[in-house]
Scaffold this motif. Structure first.
Motif, PDB file in Angstrom:
ATOM      1  N   PRO A   1      75.065  32.469  17.991  1.00  0.00           N
ATOM      2  CA  PRO A   1      74.046  32.847  18.972  1.00  0.00           C
ATOM      3  C   PRO A   1      74.648  33.773  20.029  1.00  0.00           C
ATOM      4  O   PRO A   1      75.834  33.657  20.368  1.00  0.00           O
ATOM      5  N   ALA A   2      73.838  34.663  20.567  1.00  0.00           N
ATOM      6  CA  ALA A   2      74.348  35.717  21.454  1.00  0.00           C
ATOM      7  C   ALA A   2      74.970  35.171  22.738  1.00  0.00           C
ATOM      8  O   ALA A   2      75.896  35.765  23.279  1.00  0.00           O
ATOM      9  N   ASP A   3      74.494  34.027  23.229  1.00  0.00           N
ATOM     10  CA  ASP A   3      74.950  33.546  24.542  1.00  0.00           C
ATOM     11  C   ASP A   3      76.072  32.522  24.434  1.00  0.00           C
ATOM     12  O   ASP A   3      76.356  31.800  25.384  1.00  0.00           O
ATOM     13  N   ARG A   4      76.734  32.465  23.310  1.00  0.00           N
ATOM     14  CA  ARG A   4      77.676  31.358  23.059  1.00  0.00           C
ATOM     15  C   ARG A   4      78.940  31.460  23.915  1.00  0.00           C
ATOM     16  O   ARG A   4      79.531  30.446  24.254  1.00  0.00           O
ATOM     17  N   TRP A   5      79.389  32.672  24.247  1.00  0.00           N
ATOM     18  CA  TRP A   5      80.653  32.805  24.969  1.00  0.00           C
ATOM     19  C   TRP A   5      80.620  32.096  26.324  1.00  0.00           C
ATOM     20  O   TRP A   5      81.617  31.495  26.740  1.00  0.00           O
ATOM     21  N   ALA A   6      79.487  32.120  27.008  1.00  0.00           N
ATOM     22  CA  ALA A   6      79.410  31.492  28.336  1.00  0.00           C
ATOM     23  C   ALA A   6      79.756  30.005  28.250  1.00  0.00           C
ATOM     24  O   ALA A   6      80.507  29.476  29.080  1.00  0.00           O
ATOM     25  N   THR A   7      79.265  29.331  27.221  1.00  0.00           N
ATOM     26  CA  THR A   7      79.553  27.898  27.052  1.00  0.00           C
ATOM     27  C   THR A   7      81.033  27.683  26.764  1.00  0.00           C
ATOM     28  O   THR A   7      81.663  26.768  27.299  1.00  0.00           O
ATOM     29  N   ILE A   8      81.581  28.545  25.902  1.00  0.00           N
ATOM     30  CA  ILE A   8      82.992  28.381  25.540  1.00  0.00           C
ATOM     31  C   ILE A   8      83.881  28.671  26.752  1.00  0.00           C
ATOM     32  O   ILE A   8      84.848  27.946  27.013  1.00  0.00           O
ATOM     33  N   ALA A   9      83.538  29.710  27.509  1.00  0.00           N
ATOM     34  CA  ALA A   9      84.328  30.032  28.709  1.00  0.00           C
ATOM     35  C   ALA A   9      84.301  28.859  29.691  1.00  0.00           C
ATOM     36  O   ALA A   9      85.328  28.522  30.303  1.00  0.00           O
ATOM     37  N   ALA A  10      83.143  28.211  29.818  1.00  0.00           N
ATOM     38  CA  ALA A  10      83.044  27.045  30.714  1.00  0.00           C
ATOM     39  C   ALA A  10      83.930  25.914  30.205  1.00  0.00           C
ATOM     40  O   ALA A  10      84.592  25.222  30.990  1.00  0.00           O
ATOM     41  N   ALA A  11      83.975  25.729  28.876  1.00  0.00           N
ATOM     42  CA  ALA A  11      84.828  24.676  28.306  1.00  0.00           C
ATOM     43  C   ALA A  11      86.300  25.003  28.546  1.00  0.00           C
ATOM     44  O   ALA A  11      87.110  24.111  28.825  1.00  0.00           O
ATOM     45  N   VAL A  12      86.661  26.290  28.433  1.00  0.00           N
ATOM     46  CA  VAL A  12      88.053  26.704  28.697  1.00  0.00           C
ATOM     47  C   VAL A  12      88.414  26.384  30.138  1.00  0.00           C
ATOM     48  O   VAL A  12      89.476  25.812  30.422  1.00  0.00           O
ATOM     49  N   GLU A  13      87.526  26.735  31.064  1.00  0.00           N
ATOM     50  CA  GLU A  13      87.788  26.483  32.493  1.00  0.00           C
ATOM     51  C   GLU A  13      87.926  24.979  32.753  1.00  0.00           C
ATOM     52  O   GLU A  13      88.791  24.553  33.521  1.00  0.00           O
ATOM     53  N   ALA A  14      87.062  24.183  32.128  1.00  0.00           N
ATOM     54  CA  ALA A  14      87.123  22.726  32.326  1.00  0.00           C
ATOM     55  C   ALA A  14      88.453  22.179  31.832  1.00  0.00           C
ATOM     56  O   ALA A  14      89.081  21.342  32.488  1.00  0.00           O
TER      57      ALA A  14
END
Lengths: 206, 198
Positions: free
Chosen positions: A53-66
Motif C-alpha cells: 500500500p502507498a502509505d506503508r512507509w509512515a507506519t514502518i518509520a514510526a515502528a523504527v522510531e519506537a
C-alpha cells in the motif's frame, strides 16, 4: 526409461551430467518435459508484481522510531545500573578495606563485571515477563508477529550462548548478553504496549 | 535462467553511508527502492497480503538494525532479499510448528486433494496451492535465482532437501497445470503479435 524431474531440473539449470543431456537429445518425451519445466519458470517469472500500500512507509518509520526509543531507554537504564554497581563496589571496598593489622580482603571478590551486570539485567527482565499475566490475551496479528519474532531472536542468542562453539571470548559473550537484554527489554515493552492497546482483550490467545 | 525481481537496483554510496549512520531519510530512500520486491517476495512465499505486509515491516526494521554491519560484500539488494526471505521463512516455520504441512514428503505425491483438482490451474494458482516451504523453494530458485546452497542456508535444511522439494513441487504442479510448453509459447507469441499490432 525416462529421466526424473530432479535430473531434468538440473539440466534446465545447467547443472546436469553430460549423459542427461545426451538422453534428452534422443528422447522426445523427456525433451517435452524439459520444455514444460522451462515454460513454468518463464511463466513464474512473468507473474504480476505485487506492491505494498502507498502509505506503508509512515507506519514502518514510526515502528523504527519506537524501537530506537526503546533502545535509548535501555542504554540509559544500563548506564544507571552500572553507576549503581560502581557505587556498590565502592561501598564494598570501603567496608571490606583492610584495617591495620587485618588480612587484606580480595578486592576482586567484590568487583561487579559488565558481564555480570548484563546477566543480572537479563534475569530481572525475565522475572518481569514471568510475573506478567500474559496468557489468555488476544494480540493483533502484527503485535503477535513482533513478539514471536523477538522470542525467535532471543532463542537464537541463547543457542549461540549455549552452542557448541568452544570458548566464546569475553567480548563475544558481552555482545550476546547485551543483545539478549535489548531483546528482552523490547519484549517487555511489546507486552506492555499491547496490554495498553484497545486490541488487547482478555478473551483467548490466537 | 532466473532474472530476479527488482532486488538489483543500484544504490549510491552516499545513501548507503547515510543509512548506515541511522539517517531515516536514507532508509526511506532504500524503502522506495526495495519495498516492492520485498513485498512481492513476502506475498509469493507467505501467500496473503497481510503476511506480505508484516514481512515488509519486519524486513525494514531488520535493515535499520543491521545495516551498520552490512560490509558491502555483494549487492545491497541481495542482502535485503536474504533478510526478507529469512523473515518469510520464519513465518512458514511458525506455521509448521503449529501443525501445518509446509513441505512435500515423498509419500504426499498423490493425494485425494490433488486428484480432486478437476480443472487446469494457471501457474499462479498452482504456485499458491503448494505447501509453504515447497512454494518458497520454487520461488527462490526459479524466480529469484538463488542456488540450492543459498536456499539450504536460509531454510536451515540441506541442499538435497531443496532439490527434492523443487522436483516434488514441479511434479505436483505438472499434475495441476497439464502440459505447458509449446502452447504457452504459442499464447505468448500471440500476445506479443497482438501487442505489436496495436
Amino acid at each position: 526409461m525416462h529421466l526424473e524431474s530432479e535430473e531434468l531440473l538440473a539440466l534446465r539449470d545447467g547443472e546436469a551430467r553430460p549423459e542427461v543431456a545426451a538422453h534428452v537429445a534422443g528422447c522426445p518425451a523427456c525433451a517435452a518435459e524439459l520444455e514444460h519445466l522451462r515454460a513454468v519458470a518463464r511463466e513464474l517469472a512473468g507473474l504480476p508484481v505485487a506492491g505494498p500500500p502507498a502509505d506503508r512507509w509512515a507506519t514502518i518509520a514510526a515502528a523504527v522510531e519506537a524501537e530506537r526509543r526503546g533502545r535509548r531507554r535501555l542504554r540509559t537504564g544500563l548506564a544507571a545500573a552500572a553507576a549503581v554497581a560502581v557505587v556498590g563496589v565502592a561501598i564494598a571496598a570501603l567496608v571490606l578495606a583492610p584495617r591495620p593489622g587485618t588480612r587484606a580482603a580480595g578486592a576482586g571478590d567484590a568487583a561487579v563485571s559488565d558481564l555480570e551486570q548484563l546477566i543480572g539485567a537479563s534475569h530481572q527482565l525475565e522475572s518481569v515477563l514471568q510475573g506478567s499475566e500474559l496468557e489468555g490475551r488476544v494480540l493483533s496479528s502484527r503485535d503477535a508477529a513482533w513478539i514471536v519474532d523477538l522470542e525467535d531472536r532471543i532463542a537464537l542468542v541463547d543457542a549461540r550462548l549455549a552452542g557448541p562453539e568452544p570458548g566464546l571470548s569475553r567480548e563475544q559473550a558481552v555482545a550476546l548478553w547485551l543483545d539478549r537484554v535489548e531483546l528482552l527489554d523490547a519484549l517487555v515493552e511489546a507486552h506492555g504496549a499491547t496490554a495498553n492497546s484497545p486490541a488487547f482483550q482478555r478473551v483467548s490467545y490466537q | 535462467m532466473a532474472v530476479g525481481t527488482g532486488f538489483f537496483a543500484e544504490v549510491d554510496e552516499v545513501t548507503l553511508g547515510r543509512a548506515r549512520r541511522g539517517d531515516l531519510d536514507a532508509v526511506a530512500s532504500l524503502y522506495r527502492t526495495f519495498a516492492t520486491p520485498v513485498y512481492n517476495l513476502g506475498r509469493r512465499l507467505c501467500g496473503s497480503p497481510e503476511e506480505a505486509d508484516d514481512v515488509l515491516q519486519e524486513t525494514f526494521l531488520e535493515v535499520v538494525r543491521s545495516i551498520p554491519r552490512f560490509r558491502g560484500e555483494g549487492a545491497l539488494g541481495a542482502w535485503i532479499r536474504r533478510v526478507a526471505a529469512s523473515k518469510a521463512l520464519t513465518r512458514l516455520r511458525r506455521r509448521a510448528g503449529a501443525g501445518e504441512a509446509t513441505d512435500l514428503a515423498e509419500a504426499d505425491e498423490f493425494t485425494a486433494r490433488d486428484l480432486a483438482v478437476d480443472h487446469r490451474l494457471d501457474v499462479e494458482a498452482a504456485l499458491a496451492r503448494l505447501p509453504g516451504t515447497a512454494r518458497a523453494v520454487v520461488w527462490l530458485h526459479d524466480v529469484e535465482g538463488l542456488t540450492h546452497a543459498e536456499i539450504a542456508l536460509l531454510t536451515g535444511k540441506s541442499e538435497s532437501f531443496s532439490k527434492s522439494q523443487l522436483a516434488r513441487a514441479h511434479a505436483r504442479m505438472r499434475q495441476w497445470l497439464g502440459r505447458l510448453g509449446s502452447e504457452v509459447h504459442a499464447s505468448r507469441e500471440r500476445r506479443a503479435v497482438g501487442a505489436e499490432g496495436r
